[in-house]
Design a protein around this motif. Sequence first.
Motif, PDB file in Angstrom:
ATOM      1  N   ILE A 188      47.107  37.785 -41.520  1.00 22.96           N
ATOM      2  CA  ILE A 188      48.467  38.003 -42.020  1.00 22.96           C
ATOM      3  C   ILE A 188      49.467  37.976 -40.878  1.00 22.96           C
ATOM      4  N   SER A 189      49.136  38.606 -39.763  1.00 24.12           N
ATOM      5  CA  SER A 189      50.065  38.632 -38.631  1.00 24.12           C
ATOM      6  C   SER A 189      50.022  37.355 -37.822  1.00 24.12           C
ATOM      7  N   GLY A 190      48.844  36.755 -37.671  1.00 25.74           N
ATOM      8  CA  GLY A 190      48.728  35.578 -36.832  1.00 25.74           C
ATOM      9  C   GLY A 190      49.125  34.287 -37.519  1.00 25.74           C
ATOM     10  N   HIS A 191      48.516  34.006 -38.652  1.00 24.61           N
ATOM     11  CA  HIS A 191      48.768  32.725 -39.309  1.00 24.61           C
ATOM     12  C   HIS A 191      50.010  32.759 -40.196  1.00 24.61           C
ATOM     13  N   PHE A 192      50.193  33.842 -40.942  1.00 26.05           N
ATOM     14  CA  PHE A 192      51.312  33.901 -41.875  1.00 26.05           C
ATOM     15  C   PHE A 192      52.584  34.435 -41.238  1.00 26.05           C
ATOM     16  N   GLY A 193      52.482  35.023 -40.053  1.00 27.93           N
ATOM     17  CA  GLY A 193      53.673  35.524 -39.381  1.00 27.93           C
ATOM     18  C   GLY A 193      54.296  36.727 -40.046  1.00 27.93           C
ATOM     19  N   GLU A 194      53.510  37.477 -40.802  1.00 25.78           N
ATOM     20  CA  GLU A 194      54.029  38.650 -41.502  1.00 25.78           C
ATOM     21  C   GLU A 194      53.612  39.917 -40.758  1.00 25.78           C
ATOM     22  N   ASP A 195      54.262  41.020 -41.106  1.00 26.85           N
ATOM     23  CA  ASP A 195      53.898  42.317 -40.567  1.00 26.85           C
ATOM     24  C   ASP A 195      52.686  42.823 -41.343  1.00 26.85           C
ATOM     25  N   SER A 196      51.524  42.868 -40.682  1.00 21.03           N
ATOM     26  CA  SER A 196      50.298  43.255 -41.381  1.00 21.03           C
ATOM     27  C   SER A 196      50.350  44.700 -41.862  1.00 21.03           C
ATOM     28  N   ALA A 197      51.140  45.549 -41.198  1.00 19.92           N
ATOM     29  CA  ALA A 197      51.225  46.950 -41.627  1.00 19.92           C
ATOM     30  C   ALA A 197      51.849  47.082 -43.013  1.00 19.92           C
ATOM     31  N   SER A 198      52.669  46.127 -43.398  1.00 20.03           N
ATOM     32  CA  SER A 198      53.304  46.206 -44.714  1.00 20.03           C
ATOM     33  C   SER A 198      52.358  45.800 -45.838  1.00 20.03           C
ATOM     34  N   TYR A 199      51.155  45.343 -45.496  1.00 22.80           N
ATOM     35  CA  TYR A 199      50.181  44.923 -46.506  1.00 22.80           C
ATOM     36  C   TYR A 199      48.995  45.883 -46.584  1.00 22.80           C
ATOM     37  N   GLU A 200      49.183  47.102 -46.109  1.00 20.02           N
ATOM     38  CA  GLU A 200      48.108  48.078 -46.178  1.00 20.02           C
ATOM     39  C   GLU A 200      47.739  48.400 -47.629  1.00 20.02           C
ATOM     40  N   ALA A 201      48.724  48.463 -48.499  1.00 18.11           N
ATOM     41  CA  ALA A 201      48.436  48.774 -49.904  1.00 18.11           C
ATOM     42  C   ALA A 201      47.594  47.678 -50.549  1.00 18.11           C
ATOM     43  N   GLU A 202      47.899  46.420 -50.249  1.00 12.77           N
ATOM     44  CA  GLU A 202      47.125  45.317 -50.820  1.00 12.77           C
ATOM     45  C   GLU A 202      45.684  45.322 -50.304  1.00 12.77           C
ATOM     46  N   ILE A 203      45.515  45.565 -49.011  1.00 10.93           N
ATOM     47  CA  ILE A 203      44.166  45.596 -48.447  1.00 10.93           C
ATOM     48  C   ILE A 203      43.368  46.751 -49.035  1.00 10.93           C
ATOM     49  N   ARG A 204      44.002  47.900 -49.190  1.00 15.69           N
ATOM     50  CA  ARG A 204      43.311  49.047 -49.763  1.00 15.69           C
ATOM     51  C   ARG A 204      42.943  48.795 -51.229  1.00 15.69           C
ATOM     52  N   GLU A 205      43.813  48.107 -51.959  1.00 17.25           N
ATOM     53  CA  GLU A 205      43.499  47.782 -53.355  1.00 17.25           C
ATOM     54  C   GLU A 205      42.278  46.880 -53.445  1.00 17.25           C
ATOM     55  N   LEU A 206      42.173  45.902 -52.544  1.00  9.64           N
ATOM     56  CA  LEU A 206      41.001  45.029 -52.535  1.00  9.64           C
ATOM     57  C   LEU A 206      39.741  45.807 -52.193  1.00  9.64           C
ATOM     58  N   GLU A 207      39.818  46.680 -51.213  1.00 15.77           N
ATOM     59  CA  GLU A 207      38.647  47.473 -50.836  1.00 15.77           C
ATOM     60  C   GLU A 207      38.237  48.421 -51.956  1.00 15.77           C
ATOM     61  N   ASP A 208      39.218  49.005 -52.636  1.00 17.72           N
ATOM     62  CA  ASP A 208      38.894  49.902 -53.740  1.00 17.72           C
ATOM     63  C   ASP A 208      38.228  49.153 -54.887  1.00 17.72           C
ATOM     64  N   LEU A 209      38.656  47.910 -55.134  1.00 21.59           N
ATOM     65  CA  LEU A 209      38.056  47.132 -56.211  1.00 21.59           C
ATOM     66  C   LEU A 209      36.583  46.870 -55.936  1.00 21.59           C
ATOM     67  N   ARG A 210      36.246  46.626 -54.690  1.00 14.90           N
ATOM     68  CA  ARG A 210      34.840  46.429 -54.334  1.00 14.90           C
ATOM     69  C   ARG A 210      34.094  47.756 -54.233  1.00 14.90           C
ATOM     70  N   GLN A 211      34.800  48.790 -53.779  1.00 11.70           N
ATOM     71  CA  GLN A 211      34.169  50.077 -53.543  1.00 11.70           C
ATOM     72  C   GLN A 211      33.714  50.732 -54.839  1.00 11.70           C
ATOM     73  N   VAL A 212      34.400  50.462 -55.944  1.00 19.85           N
ATOM     74  CA  VAL A 212      34.098  51.131 -57.208  1.00 19.85           C
ATOM     75  C   VAL A 212      32.666  50.872 -57.626  1.00 19.85           C
TER      76      VAL A 212
END
Length: 669
Positions: A137-161
């Motif tokens: 996200i930070s390297g290729h897309f040029g975005e602030d990766s910290a602003s995508y913590e909610a999305e990453i956590r949602e993906l991990e929770d979907l697998r974690q369940v």
Amino acid sequence: MIPEERTDDPGSGEESARLQPAGSVREGCDPLAQTLRGRLQSRRAQVHQQINKELRMRTGAENLYRATSNAWVRETVALELSYVNSSLQLLKEELEELNGSAEGDRPAGEGVSVPMIPLGLKETKELDWSTPLRELISGHFGEDSASYEAEIRELEDLRQVWGTEAQLVPAPQAIRTPSRGEAGLELLMAYYNQLCFLDARFIAPTRNLGLLFQWYDSLTGVPAQQRALAFEKGSVLFNIGALYTQIGARQDRSCPEGTRRAIEAFQRAAGAFSLLRENFSRAPSPDMSPASLSMLERLMTAQAQECIFEGLLLPSTEAPQGCLAQLRLAQEAAQVAAEYRLVHQTMAQPPVRDYVPFPWTTLVRVKAEYFRALAHYHAAAVLCDSPPAEVDCPALSQAFLGLPATPGPPGAAPQEQEGRRMLGKAHLKRAILGQEEALRLHAVCRALRSVDLLQAVLAQALRRSLARYSELDREDDFLEATEAPDIPPKTQQKPEIRAPSFSRVKVTDIFHRLGPLSVFSAKNCWRLVGPVHVTRGEAGFGLTLRGDAPVLIAAVIPGGPAAAAGLREGDYIVSLNGRPCKWWKHAEVVAQLKGVGDEGASLQVVTLLPRAEPPSTGEHRPALGALLRGQKECGRGPPAPGRASPRPLLGWSRKAKRGKTRGRLSPHP
């Protein structure tokens, strides 16, 4: 079905004592049910302790398997892992049965039927998505990766369940395997659809995520690892097929609705394994090899065919009666037997025979003998129970029953009736021999001996055949009848291999804020141009727009305002007057441009680069992430979310498409 219990049940632990004073009885409870409930809770606790013990043993064996290079030690450890995996599957099956007993959702009246073969689910370990996704996200897309913590956590929770192995507590949502029902299927399909979005957005042809996906083989228990996201997708698809087999095996096939659901479940399971075999060729584990998947596909097709036959045995006003009904049953039973013989041949071939469970192979042989015997039994019923006028049909006699092709007139002579009786005895003799062989095979396998229901079905069929044979047998039968011919297999309803319906599970791309997949993916390189100020000329802005989300500049008039501002054909508009518009429709962008005055509009556009050309870092073309962060600091909101289309993304990989994305992703209104 267990009535609702009191909360002061002595077997329910300290928590129930805290919730309600001792000695009080909740209104509407059955005191006799509390004792059963307490035993269920106690048995659950014991099963959980055994599962944790088996998990610790598997971890130790797995570490030894990785550390040693001795072939004999590795073979011994692999055998131990297979044993541990089988024990885990049995324990989890028992736990699921205990949960089902408490919930009271099992069918009330289950008929006596031959048990089916369900497939255990693959297991996995925890996975850390955060590190590689932040880097992309930070390297290729040029975005602030910290602003995508909610999305990453949602993906991990979907697998974690459903994927982790840590917290094995009695709560239904805390066990590793999904619930054996529609909710479990929807959970797996939702995660699979998200993996398709991840594949399309973050996977490049020359680069993977850098994650190590580890799954345990469903048949042997040996761990397998691979860095390809396709292995994760394939394992989830395998579990979808396995879950369909468990759903089909749990149906009450003593009623038409339960039989229909079982047929549908086994057809979907066969479709999942077929889809996996066609799209995943480099299997790191035996259960996902082409040979194993072909065997599983045939096994599920045979079980669906068996359910079709069982549906014909149910009472129905539409089913044919008399001779035709018995004839169809004989043909359908022969078809089921032929399907199981084919499955057994597949199981006996290397390398499948090296890791397929022995009870499976034995049960398939038992079913092949059992249904072939049923075909002969129903053929005997056609000969002995039907009126001569129905039996004396040339085509019927020649094709199915072994009678001469030119029978006599309807008033059959005594010797012709005697011939039918003797041929019926011959078919019954083959039925008795087949059922005795099925019982012998059943007694050979220790695992099958514990299945009392299967033994009851086989013994009941044998008693029925012996009773019928004794009715036809006479004291003066000194000559044995000729050998009864085989019943040709034929079916009027062949099972269909149906792929799982992923489109019925609607999901939204978790990382939709990064932009439409047609442009903003790891397969593409781009640079951001702007902000560019474009004024309105006499003929407009001097450009032509096309497509949705994002809108494409299809043409630029030479010498016009757009050309003077530096806009080029093929650019994508991502911001208009400071408002992100990556997900806007064509009509929205046109309406905004028409609404601006003589002062013009400020645009930001993205230019796709050739694969070999790195993204530019010039002064007037800053990084995409920096400009979008600047917009957020000015109080401008994020782009509108996109929603997944009804059409699922089923491919293992997809080439990036430029231009319109109509039909795959639609912008938020």
